[in-house]
Design a protein around this motif. Structure first.
Motif, PDB file in Angstrom:
ATOM      1  N   LEU A 161      37.472 -28.749  36.939  1.00 23.48           N
ATOM      2  CA  LEU A 161      37.221 -29.058  38.416  1.00 23.48           C
ATOM      3  C   LEU A 161      35.562 -28.778  38.773  1.00 23.48           C
ATOM      4  O   LEU A 161      35.457 -28.662  39.767  1.00 23.48           O
ATOM      5  N   ILE A 162      35.273 -27.628  37.638  1.00 25.33           N
ATOM      6  CA  ILE A 162      33.936 -27.385  38.062  1.00 25.33           C
ATOM      7  C   ILE A 162      32.695 -28.567  38.284  1.00 25.33           C
ATOM      8  O   ILE A 162      32.827 -29.490  37.326  1.00 25.33           O
ATOM      9  N   ASP A 163      32.111 -28.513  39.286  1.00 22.96           N
ATOM     10  CA  ASP A 163      31.230 -29.778  39.657  1.00 22.96           C
ATOM     11  C   ASP A 163      29.712 -29.348  39.092  1.00 22.96           C
ATOM     12  O   ASP A 163      28.963 -28.767  39.393  1.00 22.96           O
ATOM     13  N   TYR A 164      29.729 -29.879  37.609  1.00 20.47           N
ATOM     14  CA  TYR A 164      28.808 -29.424  36.718  1.00 20.47           C
ATOM     15  C   TYR A 164      27.313 -30.400  37.252  1.00 20.47           C
ATOM     16  O   TYR A 164      26.209 -29.849  37.090  1.00 20.47           O
ATOM     17  N   LYS A 165      27.522 -31.501  37.918  1.00 16.75           N
ATOM     18  CA  LYS A 165      26.394 -32.249  38.347  1.00 16.75           C
ATOM     19  C   LYS A 165      25.759 -31.647  39.213  1.00 16.75           C
ATOM     20  O   LYS A 165      24.574 -31.381  39.316  1.00 16.75           O
ATOM     21  N   ILE A 206      14.166 -37.002  25.968  1.00 15.45           N
ATOM     22  CA  ILE A 206      15.445 -36.707  25.284  1.00 15.45           C
ATOM     23  C   ILE A 206      16.661 -36.190  26.042  1.00 15.45           C
ATOM     24  O   ILE A 206      16.168 -35.654  27.046  1.00 15.45           O
ATOM     25  N   PHE A 207      17.697 -36.603  25.786  1.00 11.55           N
ATOM     26  CA  PHE A 207      18.869 -36.237  26.644  1.00 11.55           C
ATOM     27  C   PHE A 207      19.205 -34.877  26.168  1.00 11.55           C
ATOM     28  O   PHE A 207      19.076 -34.258  25.015  1.00 11.55           O
ATOM     29  N   ILE A 208      19.397 -34.007  27.186  1.00 10.45           N
ATOM     30  CA  ILE A 208      19.652 -32.704  26.895  1.00 10.45           C
ATOM     31  C   ILE A 208      21.124 -32.312  26.917  1.00 10.45           C
ATOM     32  O   ILE A 208      21.890 -31.265  26.752  1.00 10.45           O
ATOM     33  N   GLY A 209      21.927 -33.616  27.199  1.00 12.46           N
ATOM     34  CA  GLY A 209      23.393 -33.614  27.443  1.00 12.46           C
ATOM     35  C   GLY A 209      23.795 -34.811  27.338  1.00 12.46           C
ATOM     36  O   GLY A 209      23.666 -35.791  27.887  1.00 12.46           O
ATOM     37  N   VAL A 210      25.064 -34.962  26.528  1.00 10.94           N
ATOM     38  CA  VAL A 210      25.569 -36.348  26.403  1.00 10.94           C
ATOM     39  C   VAL A 210      27.302 -36.297  26.750  1.00 10.94           C
ATOM     40  O   VAL A 210      27.659 -34.946  26.170  1.00 10.94           O
ATOM     41  N   GLY A 211      27.829 -37.176  27.448  1.00 10.15           N
ATOM     42  CA  GLY A 211      29.344 -36.958  27.639  1.00 10.15           C
ATOM     43  C   GLY A 211      29.910 -38.321  27.509  1.00 10.15           C
ATOM     44  O   GLY A 211      29.094 -39.385  27.766  1.00 10.15           O
ATOM     45  N   LYS A 212      31.307 -38.333  27.319  1.00  4.81           N
ATOM     46  CA  LYS A 212      31.828 -39.602  27.500  1.00  4.81           C
ATOM     47  C   LYS A 212      33.121 -39.506  28.420  1.00  4.81           C
ATOM     48  O   LYS A 212      33.777 -38.392  28.752  1.00  4.81           O
ATOM     49  N   LYS A 225      28.004 -31.138  31.935  1.00  6.95           N
ATOM     50  CA  LYS A 225      28.580 -29.602  31.476  1.00  6.95           C
ATOM     51  C   LYS A 225      27.796 -29.355  30.179  1.00  6.95           C
ATOM     52  O   LYS A 225      27.644 -28.283  29.898  1.00  6.95           O
ATOM     53  N   ASN A 226      27.741 -30.397  29.274  1.00 10.80           N
ATOM     54  CA  ASN A 226      27.058 -30.108  27.975  1.00 10.80           C
ATOM     55  C   ASN A 226      25.777 -29.598  28.172  1.00 10.80           C
ATOM     56  O   ASN A 226      25.249 -28.788  27.292  1.00 10.80           O
ATOM     57  N   ALA A 227      24.954 -30.264  29.214  1.00 13.07           N
ATOM     58  CA  ALA A 227      23.504 -29.867  29.356  1.00 13.07           C
ATOM     59  C   ALA A 227      23.552 -28.243  30.002  1.00 13.07           C
ATOM     60  O   ALA A 227      22.808 -27.693  29.599  1.00 13.07           O
ATOM     61  N   GLY A 232      21.918 -22.814  28.896  1.00  9.36           N
ATOM     62  CA  GLY A 232      22.376 -21.478  29.195  1.00  9.36           C
ATOM     63  C   GLY A 232      22.552 -21.204  30.581  1.00  9.36           C
ATOM     64  O   GLY A 232      22.437 -20.013  31.025  1.00  9.36           O
ATOM     65  N   VAL A 233      22.970 -22.268  31.255  1.00 14.28           N
ATOM     66  CA  VAL A 233      22.898 -22.237  32.860  1.00 14.28           C
ATOM     67  C   VAL A 233      24.370 -21.118  33.182  1.00 14.28           C
ATOM     68  O   VAL A 233      25.185 -21.415  32.698  1.00 14.28           O
ATOM     69  N   ASN A 234      23.889 -20.341  34.099  1.00 11.30           N
ATOM     70  CA  ASN A 234      25.307 -19.151  34.294  1.00 11.30           C
ATOM     71  C   ASN A 234      26.058 -20.037  35.683  1.00 11.30           C
ATOM     72  O   ASN A 234      25.863 -19.906  36.586  1.00 11.30           O
TER      73      ASN A 234
END
Length: 239
Positions: A161-165, A206-212, A225-227, A232-234
């Protein structure tokens, strides 16, 4: 199509018995059903959904105001957006089994509409709106908090439920003075059961994060989330 025993079974699951089952019936009619059935052409749950959305906002905002006295306005707003999010409401609908009672078009039925987050989330809001009209605000609040209170108190434990975007965007604007860019890498599967792979960039090629995900919104959240983890985002500071 409606049998009283079915509505009575739903009321039993809800723990709420309607004075007017007409309101309950209307809360279960998806717009697609009216498009296929002339008798229901101008009848669906969208007006109840709009009302339920407003009622839900007040219920959750009031609860947060009274129970999170150490949180400021911004923190309460973030918590509220997580609590009233589509995944939470859809999860509650699944818990109730609300999808079993919805009236959907054949197309929606065949493409998994009874388990689709957007439909289930909207149906819960329509149901809450119907309860509000059938009784009063306190009855609607009691019903909603029966399903929401535990989730509210444990919201930060549910990583889905965390809004990573939003977290990634705020981080990128603060550190790099830019906003993240999302791009579809590929689409997988037939049109009725498509999934997406999406990448996110920040001031780089380059992509710093990829998701499906089964839809672009979910894939973008997974990419963010992967980015965040890669950079290292807190996360705890952002909540």
């Amino acid at each position: 199509m409606y049998e009283n025993k079915n509505l009575n079974e739903l009321e039993k699951r809800l723990g709420y018995y309607f004075k007017s089952q007409t309101l309950l019936k209307k809360a279960l009619i998806h717009r697609s059903y009216g498009n296929e059935n002339w008798d229901y052409k101008n009848t669906n749950n969208e007006r109840l959904e709009l009302l339920g959305d407003a009622v839900l906002d007040l219920i959750v905002t009031e609860y947060l105001y009274l129970n999170f006295s150490d949180s400021n306005e911004g923190e309460l707003a973030k918590l509220k957006s997580m609590i009233v999010s589509e995944p939470v409401l859809a999860e509650i609908s699944l818990e109730i089994g609300l999808g079993d009672f919805l009236l959907l078009s054949k197309g929606e039925e065949l493409t998994g509409g009874r388990e689709r987050e957007s439909i289930l989330g909207d149906a819960f809001e329509a149901l809450l709106g119907a309860i509000y009209l059938d009784s009063d605000f306190n009855s609607a609040k009691e019903f909603a908090l029966k399903y929401l209170e535990y989730r509210i108190l444990h919201i930060n434990e549910n990583e889905e439920l965390i809004d990573y975007k939003t977290i990634l965007q705020e981080y990128a604007q603060r550190v790099y003075k830019v906003i993240p860019i999302y791009e579809v890498i590929k689409e997988i599967g037939p049109d009725h059961k498509k999934s997406f792979e999406i990448g996110v960039k920040i001031s780089e090629e380059i992509f710093i994060g990829v998701g499906k995900g089964k839809n672009k919104k979910t894939a973008e959240q997974h990419a963010a989330k992967n980015a965040c983890k890669k950079m290292g985002v807190n996360i705890n500071e952002a909540l």
